[in-house]
Scaffold this motif. Structure first.
Motif, short mmCIF file in Angstrom:
data_model
loop_
_atom_site.label_atom_id
_atom_site.label_comp_id
_atom_site.label_asym_id
_atom_site.label_seq_id
_atom_site.Cartn_x
_atom_site.Cartn_y
_atom_site.Cartn_z
N GLY A 223 0.85 -1.42 -0.17
CA GLY A 223 0.03 0.04 0.05
C GLY A 223 0.77 1.16 -0.15
O GLY A 223 0.37 2.16 -0.66
N ALA A 224 2.05 1.38 0.69
CA ALA A 224 2.77 2.40 0.93
C ALA A 224 3.46 2.50 -0.54
O ALA A 224 3.61 3.75 -0.81
N ASN A 225 3.71 1.53 -1.23
CA ASN A 225 4.37 1.60 -2.78
C ASN A 225 3.36 2.32 -3.43
O ASN A 225 3.74 3.21 -4.48
N VAL A 226 1.96 1.84 -3.61
CA VAL A 226 1.28 2.56 -4.13
C VAL A 226 1.05 4.21 -3.58
O VAL A 226 0.90 5.05 -4.67
N GLY A 227 0.81 4.33 -2.61
CA GLY A 227 0.73 5.49 -2.08
C GLY A 227 1.90 6.76 -2.43
O GLY A 227 1.49 7.95 -2.48
N THR A 228 2.96 6.18 -2.74
CA THR A 228 3.85 7.26 -3.09
C THR A 228 3.67 7.68 -4.38
O THR A 228 4.35 8.85 -4.77
N THR A 229 2.41 7.24 -5.08
CA THR A 229 2.33 7.86 -6.50
C THR A 229 1.47 9.16 -6.17
O THR A 229 1.38 9.90 -7.14
N SER A 230 0.86 9.42 -5.06
CA SER A 230 0.14 10.58 -4.89
C SER A 230 1.13 11.72 -4.91
O SER A 230 0.41 12.87 -5.27
#
Length: 550
Positions: A223-230
Motif C-alpha cells: 500500500g505504501a508503494n502505491v501511496g508514493t504515486t500521490s
C-alpha cells in the motif's frame, strides 16, 4: 496499557524521521545534484542503463520524487525521450527499497545513539561554520542521517509499548478483505505523510516489535508503494502534458505491481523465507520486509519492461495539449508515397497550413505591443514539429520512383518550410525587442506605424495568385520604409530625443520586421513554385482554409 507517552513517542519518531529524510535529500542534491543530473541525462541509452540509473540516483538522494521531477525536466527540454524517462521511473521504485534496507540492517542491529547523536552534532557544526558550499551540504546530510536513525529509535520504543496492547489477529485472518484493509492502511499512511519511506519505516518497526504479523506488514508495504504515486499525481496537476504522462506511468506501474504482489503474496513470502535461509540472512521481520519490498518491485520491473513501448504509445495519446494536436500533420500520409502526384498535393496542402501558422505568428508579433512569448513559443513548437514531418515525408518520397518535375521541385518545398519556420524565430525576436521599445515623437511614431502597417499588408497579400514581379516591388517598398525609419531614428539619436541604446534597439526592431516579411515573401514564392510543379495546380481541400491555428 496504552498511554499518551507511547503515542507522543511515535509521533516524535515519525517527525524526526521525516526531518532527517528531508535534510539528507536536500544535502545530497546540493552536494552532488549536478553530477547526478549528468548521470541521469547520459545513462539512459538502453533499458537496463535507464533502470540502473534511476535506482542508483534514487538510492543516493533518497527521493524518488526528485528523480521523477528531474526526468520530467529532461523530457520537456528534449534531452530525454518519454520512453527513457519511464524506465528511469521503474528504476526509482527499486531505489526506494534502500530505505528499508537501511532501517533493517542498521536500525535494528546497531546501537543507534552511539553514532546518531555525534552525526547530528558534527553535521550541524559543519552547516553552521561553512554556511554554504559542498561541505555545508555534507554537514546537512550527516545531521539528517543522525535524525533519520534517531527517529527510528523513537518509533521502536513506541511500538514496543504497543506490543500486546491490542490485537490485529482478526484482520490478519480476514483473507482477501483483510489484505485489502492493510494495503489501504499503508496507502493512507503514505498519503498523509507524503513519504513512502516514512510509511515503510513505520511498518518495518511495527512488524519487528511484534505489533503486526509479517503478511499484514507486507500488505502495508504494498500500500505504501502505491501511496508514493500521490506525490507525482499532485505535482502533475496543472503541469505540462509530459509531467502528466510521467505521473500516469508511475501510477500504472505501482498499481500493476501492487495487484500482482497481492495475488501471489503467499508465494512471495515463501520466496523471501527461502532466500533468507539460502543466503543466511538474519530472519527478523524487518529484514524479511526489506527483502520482500525489493523482490516485488523487481518483479514489477520485469513484468512492465516488455510492455513499455505500448505504455508509452498509449500515454502519448493522452493529456494532449492544443499545440501537440495542431503539430500533427493533417495531410501527410505514408500511403500516398507510392502515388507521387497525390503526395505532391498533400505536401502543398500541408505547406499552405504551415504558411498560415507562420503568417499568423508574424502578424501577432508585429501588430501587438504587449509580450506574446507564451503564444509564440507554442506556435514555434507546432512549426518545428510540422517542419520535421515535412522533412521525413520528402525523404521517403525521394526514395521512390519520382517524375522529373516533382523530383526537381522538392527542394522548393524544403526551402519554403525553412523560411516559414525562420519567420517564427524572427517573430520571437520582434516580440523581445518590442518589450524594450521607448517613447518616441509623433513623427517617428507615425513612420514606425507605417512600416508595421505595410508589413502586415504584405503578409496578408494572396501570393498564390500574384505574379513574381510583385514580390520585388514589395521588397523594394519594405526597404524604403526601413530606410526612412532608420534615418528618423538616427536623427532622433543625434538630437538627444533617444538614448543610444534606445535608438539601436528600435533600428534592430525595424530591421527584424523587414527580415521577417522578406522571409515570408521568399517562402511564399518557393511554395508557389512547388505547387506549380505539377499541372493542373493542386487545389486546396474544401476545408483547408478553415484549419484553426493556435
Amino acid at each position: 496499557m496504552l498511554s499518551w507517552q507511547i503515542f507522543t513517542g511515535l509521533a516524535g519518531g515519525v517527525g524526526l524521521f521525516l526531518l532527517g529524510m528531508q535534510l539528507m535529500t536536500d544535502g545530497l542534491k546540493q552536494s552532488a545534484g549536478k553530477s547526478l543530473q549528468l548521470i541521469l541525462s547520459r545513462s539512459t541509452s538502453t533499458p537496463l542503463r535507464g533502470i540502473v540509473a534511476g535506482a542508483l540516483i534514487t538510492s543516493l538522494v533518497q527521493s524518488s520524487s526528485a528523480v521523477t521531477v528531474a526526468s520530467i525536466g529532461f523530457v520537456n527540454a528534449g534531452l530525454m525521450k518519454l520512453k527513457q524517462a519511464v524506465r528511469v521511473t521503474y528504476g526509482s521504485n527499486l531505489g526506494t527499497t534502500m530505505t528499508g534496507w537501511l532501517v533493517a540492517i542498521i536500525g535494528f542491529h546497531v546501537e543507534i545513539k552511539i553514532f546518531a547523536l555525534p552525526a547530528i552534532g558534527i553535521g550541524m557544526l559543519m552547516t553552521m561554520l561553512m554556511k554554504q558550499g559542498r561541505y555545508a551540504a555534507i554537514g546537512k546530510v550527516l545531521a539528517g542521517f543522525g535524525l533519520f536513525f534517531l527517529g527510528i529509535d523513537l518509533m521502536k520504543a513506541g511500538f514496543s509499548g504497543l506490543e500486546g496492547a491490542f490485537s490485529l489477529a482478526a484482520l490478519d485472518e480476514g483473507g482477501l478483505l483483510g489484505m485489502i484493509v492493510f494495503v489501504g492502511v499503508g496507502f493512507l499512511m503514505t498519503l498523509v505523510m507524503q513519504s513512502s519511506s516514512a510509511s515503510i519505516a513505520m511498518t518495518l518497526t511495527a512488524a519487528a516489535s511484534g505489533v503486526i504479523a509479517l503478511p499484514a506488514a507486507a500488505c502495508m508495504v504494498i500500500g505504501a508503494n502505491v501511496g508514493t504515486t500521490s506525490t507525482a499525481v499532485l505535482a502533475a496537476i496543472g503541469a505540462t502534458p509530459n509531467a502528466k504522462r510521467m505521473a500516469a506511468a508511475h501510477v500504472i506501474f505501482n498499481i500493476a505491481t501492487a495487484v500482482v504482489a497481492v495475488i501471489i503474496l503467499p508465494l512471495l513470502l515463501f520466496l523471501v523465507g527461502q532466500l533468507q535461509h539460502k543466503w543466511i540472512i538474519d530472519g527478523g521481520a524487518a529484514t524479511s520486509l526489506a527483502l520482500f519490498h525489493t523482490i516485488f518491485n523487481l518483479l514489477g520491473v520485469l513484468l512492465m519492461l516488455p510492455f513499455t513501448n505500448h505504455l508509452v504509445s498509449f500515454l502519448k495519446t493522452r493529456f494532449r495539449a492544443a499545440e501537440e494536436d495542431e503539430s500533427r500533420p493533417q495531410f501527410l500520409d505514408d500511403t500516398l508515397i507510392d502515388t507521387p502526384e497525390l503526395a505532391h498535393g498533400a505536401l502543398v496542402r500541408e505547406l499552405q497550413r504551415i504558411e498560415r501558422i507562420s503568417i499568423k505568428v508574424a502578424e501577432d508579433a508585429i501588430n501587438t505591443e504587449g509580450s506574446l512569448s507564451p503564444r509564440i513559443s507554442a506556435d514555434r513548437f507546432v512549426l518545428d514539429n510540422l517542419s520535421n514531418a515535412v522533412g521525413k515525408f520528402t525523404s521517403k518520397l525521394r526514395r521512390g520512383n519520382l517524375p522529373e518535375d516533382i523530383a526537381e521541385a522538392l527542394p522548393k518545398a524544403l526551402a519554403a518550410t525553412r523560411y516559414f519556420v525562420e519567420m517564427a524565430e524572427l517573430a520571437a525576436e520582434v516580440d523581445q525587442q518590442q518589450s524594450q521599445e521607448a517613447e518616441v515623437s509623433d513623427e517617428l511614431a507615425l513612420a514606425l506605424a507605417d512600416m508595421r502597417k505595410f508589413a502586415i499588408g504584405v503578409l496578408n497579400t494572396d501570393k498564390a495568385k500574384v505574379v513574381t514581379e510583385s514580390d520585388i516591388s514589395d521588397r523594394q517598398m519594405l526597404e524604403r520604409h526601413y530606410e526612412t525609419s532608420k534615418s528618423l531614428l538616427l536623427r532622433a539619436g543625434a538630437s538627444g530625443q533617444l538614448s543610444g541604446r534606445q535608438m539601436v534597439t528600435l533600428i534592430e526592431l525595424m530591421k527584424t520586421i523587414e527580415r521577417l516579411v522578406k522571409h515570408a515573401i521568399k517562402g511564399q514564392a518557393a511554395l508557389r513554385d512547388f505547387s506549380e510543379a505539377v499541372h493542373p495546380v493542386s487545389e486546396p481541400l474544401p476545408d483547408a482554409q478553415q484549419v484553426e491555428v493556435s
